[in-house]
Design a protein around this motif. Structure first.
Motif, PDB file in Angstrom:
ATOM      1  N   SER A  35       7.990 -18.875  -7.765  1.00 20.19           N
ATOM      2  CA  SER A  35       8.374 -17.972  -6.689  1.00 20.19           C
ATOM      3  C   SER A  35       8.259 -16.496  -7.057  1.00 20.19           C
ATOM      4  CB  SER A  35       9.804 -18.271  -6.269  1.00 20.19           C
ATOM      5  OG  SER A  35      10.686 -17.999  -7.332  1.00 20.19           O
ATOM      6  N   MET A  36       8.042 -16.178  -8.310  1.00 16.25           N
ATOM      7  CA  MET A  36       8.023 -14.772  -8.720  1.00 16.25           C
ATOM      8  C   MET A  36       6.918 -13.984  -8.014  1.00 16.25           C
ATOM      9  SD  MET A  36      10.655 -14.706 -10.380  1.00 16.25           S
ATOM     10  CE  MET A  36      10.689 -13.050 -10.973  1.00 16.25           C
ATOM     11  N   LEU A  37       5.752 -14.573  -7.877  1.00 16.75           N
ATOM     12  CA  LEU A  37       4.655 -13.885  -7.190  1.00 16.75           C
ATOM     13  C   LEU A  37       4.995 -13.667  -5.714  1.00 16.75           C
ATOM     14  CD1 LEU A  37       1.891 -12.697  -7.672  1.00 16.75           C
ATOM     15  CD2 LEU A  37       0.904 -14.924  -7.214  1.00 16.75           C
ATOM     16  N   TRP A  38       5.649 -14.649  -5.109  1.00 12.44           N
ATOM     17  CA  TRP A  38       6.064 -14.499  -3.723  1.00 12.44           C
ATOM     18  C   TRP A  38       7.103 -13.381  -3.587  1.00 12.44           C
ATOM     19  CZ3 TRP A  38       3.460 -16.222   0.192  1.00 12.44           C
ATOM     20  CH2 TRP A  38       2.675 -17.356   0.063  1.00 12.44           C
ATOM     21  N   PHE A  39       7.996 -13.272  -4.567  1.00 10.04           N
ATOM     22  CA  PHE A  39       8.977 -12.184  -4.532  1.00 10.04           C
ATOM     23  C   PHE A  39       8.282 -10.826  -4.575  1.00 10.04           C
ATOM     24  CE2 PHE A  39      12.629 -14.912  -5.970  1.00 10.04           C
ATOM     25  CZ  PHE A  39      13.461 -14.567  -4.924  1.00 10.04           C
ATOM     26  N   VAL A  40       7.303 -10.685  -5.437  1.00 13.43           N
ATOM     27  CA  VAL A  40       6.591  -9.411  -5.562  1.00 13.43           C
ATOM     28  C   VAL A  40       5.910  -9.051  -4.239  1.00 13.43           C
ATOM     29  CG1 VAL A  40       4.639  -8.272  -6.692  1.00 13.43           C
ATOM     30  CG2 VAL A  40       6.270  -9.590  -8.052  1.00 13.43           C
ATOM     31  N   VAL A  41       5.242 -10.014  -3.638  1.00 15.38           N
ATOM     32  CA  VAL A  41       4.542  -9.762  -2.376  1.00 15.38           C
ATOM     33  C   VAL A  41       5.539  -9.407  -1.270  1.00 15.38           C
ATOM     34  CG1 VAL A  41       3.164 -10.870  -0.558  1.00 15.38           C
ATOM     35  CG2 VAL A  41       2.540 -11.168  -2.952  1.00 15.38           C
ATOM     36  N   THR A  42       6.643 -10.142  -1.217  1.00 14.77           N
ATOM     37  CA  THR A  42       7.636  -9.891  -0.169  1.00 14.77           C
ATOM     38  C   THR A  42       8.309  -8.526  -0.340  1.00 14.77           C
ATOM     39  OG1 THR A  42       8.048 -12.270  -0.062  1.00 14.77           O
ATOM     40  CG2 THR A  42       9.663 -10.848   0.966  1.00 14.77           C
ATOM     41  N   ILE A  43       8.672  -8.180  -1.553  1.00 15.65           N
ATOM     42  CA  ILE A  43       9.296  -6.873  -1.801  1.00 15.65           C
ATOM     43  C   ILE A  43       8.312  -5.746  -1.482  1.00 15.65           C
ATOM     44  CG2 ILE A  43      10.284  -5.371  -3.583  1.00 15.65           C
ATOM     45  CD1 ILE A  43      12.122  -7.667  -2.649  1.00 15.65           C
ATOM     46  N   PHE A  44       7.038  -5.934  -1.851  1.00 12.56           N
ATOM     47  CA  PHE A  44       6.016  -4.939  -1.530  1.00 12.56           C
ATOM     48  C   PHE A  44       5.883  -4.768  -0.018  1.00 12.56           C
ATOM     49  CE2 PHE A  44       1.524  -3.646  -0.952  1.00 12.56           C
ATOM     50  CZ  PHE A  44       1.576  -2.441  -1.634  1.00 12.56           C
ATOM     51  N   SER A  45       5.934  -5.884   0.713  1.00 14.84           N
ATOM     52  CA  SER A  45       5.847  -5.804   2.179  1.00 14.84           C
ATOM     53  C   SER A  45       7.045  -5.088   2.777  1.00 14.84           C
ATOM     54  CB  SER A  45       5.754  -7.216   2.771  1.00 14.84           C
ATOM     55  OG  SER A  45       4.580  -7.844   2.361  1.00 14.84           O
ATOM     56  N   ILE A  46       8.224  -5.346   2.230  1.00 15.76           N
ATOM     57  CA  ILE A  46       9.428  -4.668   2.720  1.00 15.76           C
ATOM     58  C   ILE A  46       9.334  -3.169   2.446  1.00 15.76           C
ATOM     59  CG2 ILE A  46      11.916  -4.416   2.331  1.00 15.76           C
ATOM     60  CD1 ILE A  46      12.023  -7.480   2.003  1.00 15.76           C
ATOM     61  N   LEU A  47       8.879  -2.818   1.245  1.00 11.99           N
ATOM     62  CA  LEU A  47       8.732  -1.392   0.922  1.00 11.99           C
ATOM     63  C   LEU A  47       7.723  -0.703   1.836  1.00 11.99           C
ATOM     64  CD1 LEU A  47       8.816  -1.425  -2.982  1.00 11.99           C
ATOM     65  CD2 LEU A  47      10.558  -0.533  -1.420  1.00 11.99           C
ATOM     66  N   LEU A  48       6.623  -1.394   2.125  1.00 15.14           N
ATOM     67  CA  LEU A  48       5.619  -0.810   3.021  1.00 15.14           C
ATOM     68  C   LEU A  48       6.150  -0.630   4.435  1.00 15.14           C
ATOM     69  CD1 LEU A  48       2.201  -2.453   2.102  1.00 15.14           C
ATOM     70  CD2 LEU A  48       2.890  -0.090   1.836  1.00 15.14           C
ATOM     71  N   SER A  49       6.974  -1.560   4.873  1.00 17.10           N
ATOM     72  CA  SER A  49       7.496  -1.425   6.233  1.00 17.10           C
ATOM     73  C   SER A  49       8.576  -0.352   6.321  1.00 17.10           C
ATOM     74  CB  SER A  49       8.031  -2.771   6.730  1.00 17.10           C
ATOM     75  OG  SER A  49       9.105  -3.204   5.931  1.00 17.10           O
ATOM     76  N   ILE A  50       9.320  -0.139   5.244  1.00 14.54           N
ATOM     77  CA  ILE A  50      10.350   0.899   5.254  1.00 14.54           C
ATOM     78  C   ILE A  50       9.737   2.286   5.036  1.00 14.54           C
ATOM     79  CG2 ILE A  50      12.388   1.771   4.042  1.00 14.54           C
ATOM     80  CD1 ILE A  50      13.137  -1.154   3.492  1.00 14.54           C
ATOM     81  N   PHE A  51       8.762   2.358   4.128  1.00 17.54           N
ATOM     82  CA  PHE A  51       8.094   3.629   3.817  1.00 17.54           C
ATOM     83  C   PHE A  51       6.615   3.542   4.205  1.00 17.54           C
ATOM     84  CE2 PHE A  51      11.354   2.953   0.476  1.00 17.54           C
ATOM     85  CZ  PHE A  51      12.238   3.953   0.860  1.00 17.54           C
ATOM     86  N   PRO A  52       6.304   3.678   5.492  1.00 15.24           N
ATOM     87  CA  PRO A  52       4.917   3.498   5.936  1.00 15.24           C
ATOM     88  C   PRO A  52       3.962   4.574   5.413  1.00 15.24           C
ATOM     89  CG  PRO A  52       6.272   4.251   7.758  1.00 15.24           C
ATOM     90  CD  PRO A  52       7.191   3.978   6.606  1.00 15.24           C
ATOM     91  N   LYS A  53       4.480   5.734   5.031  1.00 14.94           N
ATOM     92  CA  LYS A  53       3.601   6.784   4.502  1.00 14.94           C
ATOM     93  C   LYS A  53       3.009   6.366   3.156  1.00 14.94           C
ATOM     94  CE  LYS A  53       5.594  10.514   7.023  1.00 14.94           C
ATOM     95  NZ  LYS A  53       4.793  11.472   7.657  1.00 14.94           N
ATOM     96  N   MET A  54       3.676   5.444   2.487  1.00 15.81           N
ATOM     97  CA  MET A  54       3.151   4.924   1.227  1.00 15.81           C
ATOM     98  C   MET A  54       1.792   4.237   1.473  1.00 15.81           C
ATOM     99  SD  MET A  54       5.163   2.572  -1.566  1.00 15.81           S
ATOM    100  CE  MET A  54       5.135   1.027  -0.709  1.00 15.81           C
ATOM    101  N   LEU A  55       1.659   3.626   2.633  1.00 17.84           N
ATOM    102  CA  LEU A  55       0.396   2.975   2.982  1.00 17.84           C
ATOM    103  C   LEU A  55      -0.706   4.010   3.215  1.00 17.84           C
ATOM    104  CD1 LEU A  55      -0.863   0.226   3.387  1.00 17.84           C
ATOM    105  CD2 LEU A  55      -0.256   0.356   5.790  1.00 17.84           C
ATOM    106  N   ASN A  56      -0.350   5.193   3.731  1.00 15.71           N
ATOM    107  CA  ASN A  56      -1.341   6.268   3.884  1.00 15.71           C
ATOM    108  C   ASN A  56      -1.885   6.690   2.522  1.00 15.71           C
ATOM    109  OD1 ASN A  56      -1.082   6.344   6.643  1.00 15.71           O
ATOM    110  ND2 ASN A  56       0.396   8.015   6.643  1.00 15.71           N
ATOM    111  N   VAL A  57      -0.992   6.827   1.566  1.00 13.66           N
ATOM    112  CA  VAL A  57      -1.409   7.222   0.219  1.00 13.66           C
ATOM    113  C   VAL A  57      -2.309   6.150  -0.390  1.00 13.66           C
ATOM    114  CG1 VAL A  57      -0.566   7.702  -2.114  1.00 13.66           C
ATOM    115  CG2 VAL A  57       0.649   8.628  -0.144  1.00 13.66           C
TER     116      VAL A  57
END
Length: 125
Positions: A35-57
């Motif tokens: 599950s560790m890889l799934w955790f990384v992907v899920t946390i990354f998705s949460i961060l992208l949705s909270i900080f959408p400007k990170m996706l611009n960078v």
């Protein structure tokens, strides 16, 4: 910039995935090492949705014009990595099953030899 609707969908979907992941681990339906890889992907998705400007960078670094296209590309590569890791685990499991079935065959053969010897000695006595 990601639209607010996509941002909300991404956040809700990621949180649902995180809750399901934790629930699977808690009920022993999924081992922690898988599950560790799934955790990384899920946390990354949460961060992208909270900080959408990170996706611009990220999209600027990758040379992609629209951040949404970068999101889809990152999602695609994330899924490819997960599929690759699961394929490796499946391959290891298949090898183990093959080795165990060969060992069982050898043990059955040896048991039959011992049983035959025992029956011969029993008849002689």
């Amino acid at each position: 910039m990601i639209s607010l609707k996509l941002q909300i969908i991404l956040l809700v979907g990621s949180v649902i995935c995180l809750v399901l992941l934790i629930n699977f681990i808690r009920k022993y339906r999924l081992e922690l090492k898988y599950s560790m890889l799934w955790f990384v992907v899920t946390i990354f998705s949460i961060l992208l949705s909270i900080f959408p400007k990170m996706l611009n960078v990220i999209s600027n670094l990758m040379g992609i014009e629209l951040p949404v296209n970068a999101l889809f590309l990152l999602t695609f590569f994330g899924l490819i990595v997960i599929i690759l890791s699961l394929t490796l685990e499946l391959s290891k499991s298949t090898m183990k099953v093959k080795e165990l079935s060969q060992e069982i065959g050898i043990l059955k053969y040896e048991m039959n030899k011992v049983k035959d010897q025992f029956e011969k000695e029993k008849k002689e006595v």
